[in-house]
Design an enzyme around this catalytic site. Structure first.
Site, PDB file in Angstrom:
ATOM      1  CG  HIS A 163      -1.946  -0.966   1.180  1.00  0.00           C
ATOM      2  ND1 HIS A 163      -2.292  -1.593   2.393  1.00  0.00           N
ATOM      3  CD2 HIS A 163      -3.156  -1.249   0.010  1.00  0.00           C
ATOM      4  CE1 HIS A 163      -3.497  -2.712   2.548  1.00  0.00           C
ATOM      5  NE2 HIS A 163      -3.688  -1.855   0.927  1.00  0.00           N
ATOM      6  CB  CYS A 248      -2.298  -1.804   9.016  1.00  0.00           C
ATOM      7  SG  CYS A 248      -0.934  -1.473   8.103  1.00  0.00           S
TER       8      CYS A 248
END
Length: 258
Positions: A163, A248
């Site tokens: 990501h 996250c």
């Protein structure tokens, strides 16, 4: 008053089955992961954040990485459509949680895919990574949702990590930080500071110059301390085995109407 709520989600009993893309799979100790998650949530609370738990998603191994399920800008939530099909069951509980917190809820629809880990907000600028998990249609839908609220959306190529926020995050003054070998195009950012460790790329802004970051990046912590910032270190080693990082594990909600 700005809100200081952090959405979190308890690890699934199936955590060890979580997806890995850029790393070799190594065994995950679930009991240790639970302890690390509790310590992470405790660090948020210690520094003034109210933690709010989304309903557990025990059948979804990656569900602890709650940030991927939603992007929040001001009081508007955009429920993602994960790029990995096996993760799409994670969004329902997160949608319920942000609605309960008073967010206006929108959704990413097929053929769009969008993971929240690909979205980095710096003031009113929203950088969004396009690569493995987020596609162009997802970025178009994010732009349509947030640009009317005053956001400027900037697409950034991502090819070396899972990501965008696996590669870069930002300091309180807006400087983008990253481990340069894993950043596709550092020149896209107005101010970029290279850090000496991959795990040093990831910080959560706690307020007052305090940075929540992984204990696995001590050299970067020293660098930030030298800049007058205050690193708050947490051990998240079991989650790092699954390409997770400090960003996250929560969704920070700073601009809810209170």
């Amino acid at each position: 008053m700005p809100s200081q709520k952090a959405l979190i989600r308890r690890p699934s009993p199936r955590l060890a089955e979580g997806l890995v893309t850029h790393l070799e799979r190594t065994p995950v100790d679930l009991a240790l992961a639970l302890d690390q998650w509790e310590a992470y949530a405790g660090a948020l609370r210690t520094h003034g954040w109210e933690t709010v738990e989304a309903e557990p998603a025990d059948d979804c191994p990656d569900s602890v990485f709650v940030e991927d399920a939603v992007v929040v800008f001001r009081n508007v939530a955009l429920i993602g459509r994960p790029g990995a099909e096996s993760r799409r069951g994670e969004t329902a509980g997160v949608e319920e949680a942000v609605a309960r917190l008073g967010c206006s809820v929108n959704w990413v629809w097929e053929p769009g895919t969008l993971d929240g880990g690909d979205v980095l907000k710096v003031g009113d600028t929203i950088y969004v990574g396009q690569g493995g998990r987020t596609n162009g249609a997802g970025i178009q839908q994010l732009r349509a949702t947030f640009e009317p609220l005053g956001a400027r959306v900037v697409a950034v190529p991502v090819s070396k990590v899972l990501h965008l926020k696996s590669a870069v995050t930002a300091l309180p003054d807006g400087t983008i930080i990253g481990y340069e070998p894993l950043v596709d195009t550092p020149s896209l950012f107005p101010r970029f500071l290279a850090v000496p460790e991959e795990a040093g790329s990831h910080v959560v802004l706690l307020g007052g110059g305090k940075l929540l970051m992984a204990a696995s990046a001590p050299k970067t912590a020293d660098l930030f301390a030298g800049l007058g910032l205050e690193p708050v270190l947490v051990d998240i080693g079991e989650f790092e085995k699954l390409e997770g990082c400090v960003t996250c594990l929560s969704v920070r909600l700073r601009e809810l109407y209170t």
